[in-house]
Design a protein around this motif. Sequence first.
Motif, PDB file in Angstrom:
ATOM      1  N   TYR A  99     146.459  -7.181  37.700  1.00  0.00           N
ATOM      2  CA  TYR A  99     147.633  -7.149  38.547  1.00  0.00           C
ATOM      3  C   TYR A  99     148.756  -8.036  38.004  1.00  0.00           C
ATOM      4  O   TYR A  99     148.515  -9.190  37.633  1.00  0.00           O
ATOM      5  CB  TYR A  99     147.286  -7.625  39.969  1.00  0.00           C
ATOM      6  CG  TYR A  99     146.449  -6.652  40.739  1.00  0.00           C
ATOM      7  CD1 TYR A  99     145.076  -6.575  40.530  1.00  0.00           C
ATOM      8  CD2 TYR A  99     147.021  -5.795  41.666  1.00  0.00           C
ATOM      9  CE1 TYR A  99     144.298  -5.666  41.230  1.00  0.00           C
ATOM     10  CE2 TYR A  99     146.261  -4.886  42.373  1.00  0.00           C
ATOM     11  CZ  TYR A  99     144.893  -4.833  42.145  1.00  0.00           C
ATOM     12  OH  TYR A  99     144.141  -3.925  42.839  1.00  0.00           O
ATOM     13  N   ARG A 131     150.477  -9.448  33.646  1.00  0.00           N
ATOM     14  CA  ARG A 131     149.031  -9.551  33.849  1.00  0.00           C
ATOM     15  C   ARG A 131     148.398 -10.695  33.070  1.00  0.00           C
ATOM     16  O   ARG A 131     147.507 -11.383  33.561  1.00  0.00           O
ATOM     17  CB  ARG A 131     148.362  -8.238  33.484  1.00  0.00           C
ATOM     18  CG  ARG A 131     148.703  -7.090  34.419  1.00  0.00           C
ATOM     19  CD  ARG A 131     148.033  -5.822  33.971  1.00  0.00           C
ATOM     20  NE  ARG A 131     148.491  -5.407  32.654  1.00  0.00           N
ATOM     21  CZ  ARG A 131     147.916  -4.457  31.947  1.00  0.00           C
ATOM     22  NH1 ARG A 131     146.868  -3.820  32.408  1.00  0.00           N
ATOM     23  NH2 ARG A 131     148.416  -4.124  30.780  1.00  0.00           N
ATOM     24  N   HIS A 149     152.447 -11.816  45.994  1.00  0.00           N
ATOM     25  CA  HIS A 149     152.426 -10.361  45.873  1.00  0.00           C
ATOM     26  C   HIS A 149     151.640  -9.957  44.636  1.00  0.00           C
ATOM     27  O   HIS A 149     151.820 -10.546  43.560  1.00  0.00           O
ATOM     28  CB  HIS A 149     153.861  -9.848  45.780  1.00  0.00           C
ATOM     29  CG  HIS A 149     153.990  -8.374  45.613  1.00  0.00           C
ATOM     30  ND1 HIS A 149     154.388  -7.797  44.435  1.00  0.00           N
ATOM     31  CD2 HIS A 149     153.779  -7.360  46.482  1.00  0.00           C
ATOM     32  CE1 HIS A 149     154.412  -6.487  44.586  1.00  0.00           C
ATOM     33  NE2 HIS A 149     154.054  -6.196  45.824  1.00  0.00           N
ATOM     34  N   ASN A 205     150.587  -6.548  42.284  1.00  0.00           N
ATOM     35  CA  ASN A 205     151.120  -5.214  42.015  1.00  0.00           C
ATOM     36  C   ASN A 205     150.388  -4.591  40.828  1.00  0.00           C
ATOM     37  O   ASN A 205     150.291  -5.196  39.755  1.00  0.00           O
ATOM     38  CB  ASN A 205     152.613  -5.323  41.719  1.00  0.00           C
ATOM     39  CG  ASN A 205     153.217  -4.003  41.322  1.00  0.00           C
ATOM     40  OD1 ASN A 205     152.895  -2.968  41.874  1.00  0.00           O
ATOM     41  ND2 ASN A 205     154.103  -4.022  40.344  1.00  0.00           N
ATOM     42  N   LEU A 206     149.890  -3.382  41.044  1.00  0.00           N
ATOM     43  CA  LEU A 206     149.242  -2.634  39.966  1.00  0.00           C
ATOM     44  C   LEU A 206     149.751  -1.207  39.995  1.00  0.00           C
ATOM     45  O   LEU A 206     149.708  -0.558  41.049  1.00  0.00           O
ATOM     46  CB  LEU A 206     147.725  -2.651  40.136  1.00  0.00           C
ATOM     47  CG  LEU A 206     146.914  -1.735  39.198  1.00  0.00           C
ATOM     48  CD1 LEU A 206     147.120  -2.140  37.751  1.00  0.00           C
ATOM     49  CD2 LEU A 206     145.437  -1.752  39.562  1.00  0.00           C
ATOM     50  N   ARG A 207     150.234  -0.733  38.859  1.00  0.00           N
ATOM     51  CA  ARG A 207     150.710   0.643  38.783  1.00  0.00           C
ATOM     52  C   ARG A 207     149.984   1.375  37.669  1.00  0.00           C
ATOM     53  O   ARG A 207     150.043   0.966  36.524  1.00  0.00           O
ATOM     54  CB  ARG A 207     152.222   0.664  38.528  1.00  0.00           C
ATOM     55  CG  ARG A 207     153.022   0.049  39.639  1.00  0.00           C
ATOM     56  CD  ARG A 207     154.508   0.234  39.427  1.00  0.00           C
ATOM     57  NE  ARG A 207     155.287  -0.347  40.512  1.00  0.00           N
ATOM     58  CZ  ARG A 207     156.591  -0.172  40.682  1.00  0.00           C
ATOM     59  NH1 ARG A 207     157.260   0.590  39.841  1.00  0.00           N
ATOM     60  NH2 ARG A 207     157.218  -0.752  41.682  1.00  0.00           N
ATOM     61  N   ILE A 208     149.293   2.433  38.049  1.00  0.00           N
ATOM     62  CA  ILE A 208     148.715   3.374  37.092  1.00  0.00           C
ATOM     63  C   ILE A 208     149.201   4.727  37.544  1.00  0.00           C
ATOM     64  O   ILE A 208     148.713   5.289  38.516  1.00  0.00           O
ATOM     65  CB  ILE A 208     147.182   3.292  37.084  1.00  0.00           C
ATOM     66  CG1 ILE A 208     146.725   1.872  36.733  1.00  0.00           C
ATOM     67  CG2 ILE A 208     146.617   4.292  36.084  1.00  0.00           C
ATOM     68  CD1 ILE A 208     145.233   1.684  36.787  1.00  0.00           C
ATOM     69  N   TRP A 209     150.177   5.238  36.797  1.00  0.00           N
ATOM     70  CA  TRP A 209     150.851   6.456  37.227  1.00  0.00           C
ATOM     71  C   TRP A 209     149.848   7.552  37.548  1.00  0.00           C
ATOM     72  O   TRP A 209     148.895   7.783  36.776  1.00  0.00           O
ATOM     73  CB  TRP A 209     151.800   6.936  36.136  1.00  0.00           C
ATOM     74  CG  TRP A 209     152.663   8.066  36.597  1.00  0.00           C
ATOM     75  CD1 TRP A 209     153.869   7.978  37.216  1.00  0.00           C
ATOM     76  CD2 TRP A 209     152.360   9.461  36.498  1.00  0.00           C
ATOM     77  NE1 TRP A 209     154.353   9.228  37.504  1.00  0.00           N
ATOM     78  CE2 TRP A 209     153.457  10.150  37.088  1.00  0.00           C
ATOM     79  CE3 TRP A 209     151.296  10.197  36.000  1.00  0.00           C
ATOM     80  CZ2 TRP A 209     153.501  11.532  37.163  1.00  0.00           C
ATOM     81  CZ3 TRP A 209     151.331  11.582  36.078  1.00  0.00           C
ATOM     82  CH2 TRP A 209     152.429  12.228  36.650  1.00  0.00           C
ATOM     83  N   ASN A 218     149.805   6.425  40.685  1.00  0.00           N
ATOM     84  CA  ASN A 218     149.405   5.593  41.821  1.00  0.00           C
ATOM     85  C   ASN A 218     149.974   4.200  41.709  1.00  0.00           C
ATOM     86  O   ASN A 218     150.305   3.710  40.623  1.00  0.00           O
ATOM     87  CB  ASN A 218     147.879   5.518  41.900  1.00  0.00           C
ATOM     88  CG  ASN A 218     147.254   6.885  42.095  1.00  0.00           C
ATOM     89  OD1 ASN A 218     147.636   7.613  42.993  1.00  0.00           O
ATOM     90  ND2 ASN A 218     146.316   7.240  41.238  1.00  0.00           N
ATOM     91  N   LYS A 219     150.053   3.547  42.862  1.00  0.00           N
ATOM     92  CA  LYS A 219     150.530   2.179  42.929  1.00  0.00           C
ATOM     93  C   LYS A 219     149.729   1.448  43.999  1.00  0.00           C
ATOM     94  O   LYS A 219     149.491   1.978  45.079  1.00  0.00           O
ATOM     95  CB  LYS A 219     152.020   2.139  43.304  1.00  0.00           C
ATOM     96  CG  LYS A 219     152.582   0.741  43.479  1.00  0.00           C
ATOM     97  CD  LYS A 219     154.051   0.806  43.896  1.00  0.00           C
ATOM     98  CE  LYS A 219     154.614  -0.570  44.170  1.00  0.00           C
ATOM     99  NZ  LYS A 219     156.042  -0.525  44.591  1.00  0.00           N
ATOM    100  N   TRP A 220     149.314   0.251  43.652  1.00  0.00           N
ATOM    101  CA  TRP A 220     148.627  -0.592  44.619  1.00  0.00           C
ATOM    102  C   TRP A 220     149.398  -1.907  44.723  1.00  0.00           C
ATOM    103  O   TRP A 220     149.795  -2.478  43.699  1.00  0.00           O
ATOM    104  CB  TRP A 220     147.211  -0.919  44.160  1.00  0.00           C
ATOM    105  CG  TRP A 220     146.303   0.262  44.050  1.00  0.00           C
ATOM    106  CD1 TRP A 220     145.395   0.700  44.979  1.00  0.00           C
ATOM    107  CD2 TRP A 220     146.186   1.156  42.939  1.00  0.00           C
ATOM    108  NE1 TRP A 220     144.729   1.813  44.507  1.00  0.00           N
ATOM    109  CE2 TRP A 220     145.188   2.110  43.262  1.00  0.00           C
ATOM    110  CE3 TRP A 220     146.818   1.253  41.698  1.00  0.00           C
ATOM    111  CZ2 TRP A 220     144.825   3.140  42.396  1.00  0.00           C
ATOM    112  CZ3 TRP A 220     146.458   2.260  40.838  1.00  0.00           C
ATOM    113  CH2 TRP A 220     145.467   3.194  41.193  1.00  0.00           C
ATOM    114  N   GLU A 221     149.609  -2.362  45.945  1.00  0.00           N
ATOM    115  CA  GLU A 221     150.230  -3.666  46.105  1.00  0.00           C
ATOM    116  C   GLU A 221     149.686  -4.344  47.344  1.00  0.00           C
ATOM    117  O   GLU A 221     149.326  -3.691  48.332  1.00  0.00           O
ATOM    118  CB  GLU A 221     151.752  -3.573  46.161  1.00  0.00           C
ATOM    119  CG  GLU A 221     152.345  -2.742  47.264  1.00  0.00           C
ATOM    120  CD  GLU A 221     153.864  -2.785  47.208  1.00  0.00           C
ATOM    121  OE1 GLU A 221     154.498  -1.926  47.843  1.00  0.00           O
ATOM    122  OE2 GLU A 221     154.435  -3.663  46.539  1.00  0.00           O
TER     123      GLU A 221
END
Length: 120
Positions: A32, A53, A97, A99-103, A105-108
Amino acid sequence: QVQLVESGGGLMPAGGSLRLSCAASGRTFSNYAMGWFRQAPGKEREFVAAISRRGGSTYYADSVKGRFTISRDNAKNTVYLQMNSLKPEDTAVYYCHANLRIWPNKWEYWGQGTRVTVSS
């Protein structure tokens, strides 16, 4: 799922220093990007600082650049915000905060916040 718990807030006089900590649960903390946001009374939440990260890149709002430093320790699942030369306008609730983005999808995730009050 990531749970974030902030600590380190308090009351400080202008010119003082505080270090905020944000402890994260889970084994995927290093996946993250992490950041700090703040919300002053009557104002919207605003970006303060972020770190990549592995900690190689950092970003700051202009209002805190040169005074605040964000860092992380992935071995301890913790991100820090060192705040120096505090000003009364830094008074706010500070939120951690993740934040993780793996297109596509997004997790926060957000922490519950820790209050910082700077007296003039």
